[in-house]
Design a protein around this motif. Structure first.
Motif, PDB file in Angstrom:
ATOM      1  N   VAL A 165      18.068   8.293 -20.343  1.00  0.00           N
ATOM      2  CA  VAL A 165      17.089   7.288 -19.910  1.00  0.00           C
ATOM      3  C   VAL A 165      17.361   7.046 -18.437  1.00  0.00           C
ATOM      4  CG1 VAL A 165      16.188   4.959 -20.205  1.00  0.00           C
ATOM      5  CG2 VAL A 165      17.038   6.228 -22.201  1.00  0.00           C
ATOM      6  N   ARG A 166      16.492   7.582 -17.583  1.00  0.00           N
ATOM      7  CA  ARG A 166      16.722   7.549 -16.148  1.00  0.00           C
ATOM      8  C   ARG A 166      15.439   7.167 -15.412  1.00  0.00           C
ATOM      9  NH1 ARG A 166      20.499  10.334 -13.695  1.00  0.00           N
ATOM     10  NH2 ARG A 166      19.927   8.811 -12.089  1.00  0.00           N
ATOM     11  N   PHE A 167      15.613   6.753 -14.167  1.00  0.00           N
ATOM     12  CA  PHE A 167      14.448   6.459 -13.335  1.00  0.00           C
ATOM     13  C   PHE A 167      13.562   7.692 -13.247  1.00  0.00           C
ATOM     14  CE2 PHE A 167      14.637   2.362 -11.131  1.00  0.00           C
ATOM     15  CZ  PHE A 167      13.314   2.260 -10.722  1.00  0.00           C
ATOM     16  N   ALA A 168      12.284   7.506 -13.427  1.00  0.00           N
ATOM     17  CA  ALA A 168      11.330   8.619 -13.347  1.00  0.00           C
ATOM     18  C   ALA A 168      11.151   9.057 -11.895  1.00  0.00           C
ATOM     19  CB  ALA A 168       9.988   8.192 -13.925  1.00  0.00           C
ATOM     20  N   PRO A 169      10.685  10.280 -11.678  1.00  0.00           N
ATOM     21  CA  PRO A 169      10.379  10.735 -10.313  1.00  0.00           C
ATOM     22  C   PRO A 169       9.370   9.832  -9.616  1.00  0.00           C
ATOM     23  CG  PRO A 169      10.450  12.596 -11.802  1.00  0.00           C
ATOM     24  CD  PRO A 169      10.541  11.359 -12.662  1.00  0.00           C
ATOM     25  N   LEU A 170       9.310   9.952  -8.320  1.00  0.00           N
ATOM     26  CA  LEU A 170       8.381   9.178  -7.497  1.00  0.00           C
ATOM     27  C   LEU A 170       6.946   9.617  -7.777  1.00  0.00           C
ATOM     28  CD1 LEU A 170       8.083   7.265  -4.925  1.00  0.00           C
ATOM     29  CD2 LEU A 170       8.156   9.374  -3.588  1.00  0.00           C
ATOM     30  N   TYR A 171       6.051   8.659  -7.965  1.00  0.00           N
ATOM     31  CA  TYR A 171       4.625   8.972  -8.137  1.00  0.00           C
ATOM     32  C   TYR A 171       3.793   7.823  -7.590  1.00  0.00           C
ATOM     33  CZ  TYR A 171       4.857   5.894 -12.286  1.00  0.00           C
ATOM     34  OH  TYR A 171       5.037   4.822 -13.138  1.00  0.00           O
ATOM     35  N   ASP A 172       2.516   8.088  -7.321  1.00  0.00           N
ATOM     36  CA  ASP A 172       1.577   7.060  -6.833  1.00  0.00           C
ATOM     37  C   ASP A 172       2.087   6.316  -5.605  1.00  0.00           C
ATOM     38  OD1 ASP A 172      -0.028   7.803  -8.889  1.00  0.00           O
ATOM     39  OD2 ASP A 172      -0.032   5.892  -9.952  1.00  0.00           O
ATOM     40  N   ALA A 173       2.741   7.028  -4.691  1.00  0.00           N
ATOM     41  CA  ALA A 173       3.215   6.409  -3.441  1.00  0.00           C
ATOM     42  C   ALA A 173       2.132   6.536  -2.379  1.00  0.00           C
ATOM     43  CB  ALA A 173       4.497   7.091  -2.975  1.00  0.00           C
ATOM     44  N   ILE A 174       1.732   5.407  -1.781  1.00  0.00           N
ATOM     45  CA  ILE A 174       0.602   5.399  -0.850  1.00  0.00           C
ATOM     46  C   ILE A 174       0.845   4.384   0.264  1.00  0.00           C
ATOM     47  CG2 ILE A 174      -1.876   4.930  -0.593  1.00  0.00           C
ATOM     48  CD1 ILE A 174      -2.167   5.631  -3.582  1.00  0.00           C
ATOM     49  N   THR A 175       0.560   4.775   1.488  1.00  0.00           N
ATOM     50  CA  THR A 175       0.557   3.823   2.603  1.00  0.00           C
ATOM     51  C   THR A 175      -0.744   3.039   2.521  1.00  0.00           C
ATOM     52  OG1 THR A 175       1.865   5.301   3.995  1.00  0.00           O
ATOM     53  CG2 THR A 175       0.626   3.568   5.112  1.00  0.00           C
ATOM     54  N   THR A 176      -0.695   1.844   1.976  1.00  0.00           N
ATOM     55  CA  THR A 176      -1.923   1.083   1.740  1.00  0.00           C
ATOM     56  C   THR A 176      -2.507   0.494   3.023  1.00  0.00           C
ATOM     57  OG1 THR A 176      -0.511  -0.807   1.168  1.00  0.00           O
ATOM     58  CG2 THR A 176      -1.381   0.513  -0.644  1.00  0.00           C
ATOM     59  N   ARG A 177      -1.682   0.273   4.033  1.00  0.00           N
ATOM     60  CA  ARG A 177      -2.145  -0.416   5.243  1.00  0.00           C
ATOM     61  C   ARG A 177      -3.177   0.381   6.050  1.00  0.00           C
ATOM     62  NH1 ARG A 177       1.664  -4.663   8.252  1.00  0.00           N
ATOM     63  NH2 ARG A 177       2.382  -5.815   6.415  1.00  0.00           N
ATOM     64  N   VAL A 178      -3.385   1.650   5.754  1.00  0.00           N
ATOM     65  CA  VAL A 178      -4.336   2.450   6.531  1.00  0.00           C
ATOM     66  C   VAL A 178      -5.753   2.356   5.979  1.00  0.00           C
ATOM     67  CG1 VAL A 178      -2.537   4.068   7.218  1.00  0.00           C
ATOM     68  CG2 VAL A 178      -3.902   4.572   5.192  1.00  0.00           C
ATOM     69  N   PHE A 179      -5.943   1.612   4.899  1.00  0.00           N
ATOM     70  CA  PHE A 179      -7.269   1.535   4.285  1.00  0.00           C
ATOM     71  C   PHE A 179      -7.993   0.243   4.684  1.00  0.00           C
ATOM     72  CE2 PHE A 179      -4.860   4.337   1.447  1.00  0.00           C
ATOM     73  CZ  PHE A 179      -5.683   5.461   1.511  1.00  0.00           C
ATOM     74  N   PRO A 180      -9.324   0.273   4.662  1.00  0.00           N
ATOM     75  CA  PRO A 180     -10.117  -0.883   5.101  1.00  0.00           C
ATOM     76  C   PRO A 180      -9.744  -2.162   4.372  1.00  0.00           C
ATOM     77  CG  PRO A 180     -11.535   1.025   4.760  1.00  0.00           C
ATOM     78  CD  PRO A 180     -10.181   1.401   4.241  1.00  0.00           C
ATOM     79  N   GLY A 181      -9.521  -3.216   5.132  1.00  0.00           N
ATOM     80  CA  GLY A 181      -9.214  -4.515   4.560  1.00  0.00           C
ATOM     81  C   GLY A 181      -7.765  -4.696   4.146  1.00  0.00           C
ATOM     82  N   LEU A 182      -6.929  -3.658   4.320  1.00  0.00           N
ATOM     83  CA  LEU A 182      -5.539  -3.740   3.886  1.00  0.00           C
ATOM     84  C   LEU A 182      -4.559  -3.633   5.048  1.00  0.00           C
ATOM     85  CD1 LEU A 182      -5.703  -1.507   0.667  1.00  0.00           C
ATOM     86  CD2 LEU A 182      -5.797  -4.007   0.819  1.00  0.00           C
ATOM     87  N   GLY A 183      -5.035  -3.876   6.245  1.00  0.00           N
ATOM     88  CA  GLY A 183      -4.178  -3.764   7.424  1.00  0.00           C
ATOM     89  C   GLY A 183      -2.982  -4.692   7.403  1.00  0.00           C
ATOM     90  N   GLY A 184      -3.088  -5.794   6.670  1.00  0.00           N
ATOM     91  CA  GLY A 184      -1.966  -6.728   6.562  1.00  0.00           C
ATOM     92  C   GLY A 184      -1.335  -6.715   5.191  1.00  0.00           C
ATOM     93  N   ASP A 185      -1.508  -5.593   4.466  1.00  0.00           N
ATOM     94  CA  ASP A 185      -1.015  -5.507   3.100  1.00  0.00           C
ATOM     95  C   ASP A 185       0.498  -5.724   3.038  1.00  0.00           C
ATOM     96  OD1 ASP A 185      -1.603  -5.236   0.429  1.00  0.00           O
ATOM     97  OD2 ASP A 185      -1.242  -3.079   0.381  1.00  0.00           O
TER      98      ASP A 185
END
Length: 357
Positions: A252-272
């Protein structure tokens, strides 16, 4: 097998789900459904980040028959595996000849993540970049590729499943459990946790606690460095594996990295902000905050210092090297979003590396 009817709408809509779960009315139905076993590796059909197999999934078609409508037609069939999340995703099967087809009555081996709309057209490109940065930072990351799409659609992301068996001789049993489930919270509460609470949930379950606490700490630092405001409880998970003759999970271990996204580059999320707080904060994090987190979860100061040094060093180097595949940079927006992601990561790496408690 459910011996009594389950009225939940999610279960009425389908029979096959992620984490190798199948819901049927009687055991006889199981034999008619395909087992999700990985027999063709995505890496065999990738060249410089580009999928070089054949995409044979939904197309945009005519104006009256949109891509989303075609996708909905696939999901109308109960055999189609169900995937959670807001982002459009399609279950796919990669055949030995390189054909990527909908996994309706075939093993579900890969996930297709098409471009979004209303300002999120570049989402697959951003996720590809962030996952490549994650691998450079030292995380386990599933194989990925960007694929050209028909009818002038933006490139899509293809992700290989890491929670299924590898070949017909693989008798392991695998299950992926996200931290909403681990912490016994509904999916609607995925933003309500903290990194410290995840560590508490991890303690009684992990078969290598020291290594997994280190991974959790590094995941929190990495999310800050790439400005990932969507690392919530459903985007962190445990991968549970039982050998064929075991009665309990042997790993039982941490799963691999998935769904990693720089959200601040999308419209309306500059201050995410960060999706999950640490040390009571979700923005303007400093080395002191991360060192306090390390102390709280039981990670030695020397290990925390080493993790920050390795992450900032590896990421800073990767930022100077990684670029999107050439075919994906035809649109001016692709170049812009690539530069934004890399610049943000570079700036945060430099700031955290120079920060002293």
């Amino acid at each position: 097998m459910l011996h009594e009817r389950d009225e939940r709408e999610a279960l009425r809509r389908g029979r096959r789900y992620m984490s190798n779960v199948t819901v049927v009315e009687n055991s006889g139905e199981l034999g008619a459904l395909p087992a999700d076993i990985l027999t063709t590796r995505l890496a065999s059909f990738v060249d410089a980040g580009r999928f070089i197999g054949r995409y044979e999934g939904p197309a945009r078609g005519t104006i009256e028959q949109s891509f989303e409508q075609n996708l909905a037609r696939i999901f109308a069939r109960a055999e189609t595996p169900r995937l959670s999340g807001v982002q459009i995703k399609a279950p796919m099967h990669l055949a030995p000849d390189g054909a990527l087809v909908p996994a309706i009555d075939l093993p579900f081996t890969h996930i297709l993540k098409p471009a979004g709309t209303a300002g999120f057209e570049m989402l697959p490109l951003v996720e590809w970049l962030c996952l490549k940065l994650g691998r450079a930072a030292g995380f386990a990351v599933p194989d990925i590729a960007l694929a050209e799409m028909p009818d002038g659609m933006s490139p899509t992301l293809v992700v290989e499943r890491f929670d299924i068996r590898h070949g017909p001789d693989d008798r392991r049993r695998l299950a992926l459990e996200d931290f909403c489930s681990v912490l016994d919270l509904p999916a609607s509460a995925k933003y309500d946790g903290t990194i410290e609470r995840i560590a508490r949930g991890l303690r009684p379950l992990s078969t290598d606690l020291a290594a997994d606490l280190d991974i959790l700490f590094r995941r929190a630092v990495f999310a800050w460095l790439i400005a990932d405001g969507d690392m919530h409880l459903k985007n962190l998970a445990l991968l549970k594996i039982a050998e064929s003759d075991a009665r309990t999970f042997t790993s039982v271990r941490f799963a691999p990295l998935y769904d990693a996204i720089t959200t601040r580059v999308f419209p309306g999320l500059g201050g995410d902000r960060m999706a999950l707080k640490l040390n009571g904060k979700d923005d303007q994090l400093s080395r002191r905050d991360f060192m306090t987190l390390a102390r709280t979860i039981g990670l030695a100061r020397s290990e925390a210092d080493r993790a920050i040094a390795e992450l900032t060093g590896r990421l800073a180097e990767a930022v100077g090297i990684f670029r999107l595949p050439a075919f994906a940079m035809d649109a001016p927006a692709a170049v812009t979003v690539q530069d934004q992601v890399l610049a943000l990561a570079g700036e945060r790496c430099a700031a955290l590396a120079a920060d002293a408690c």
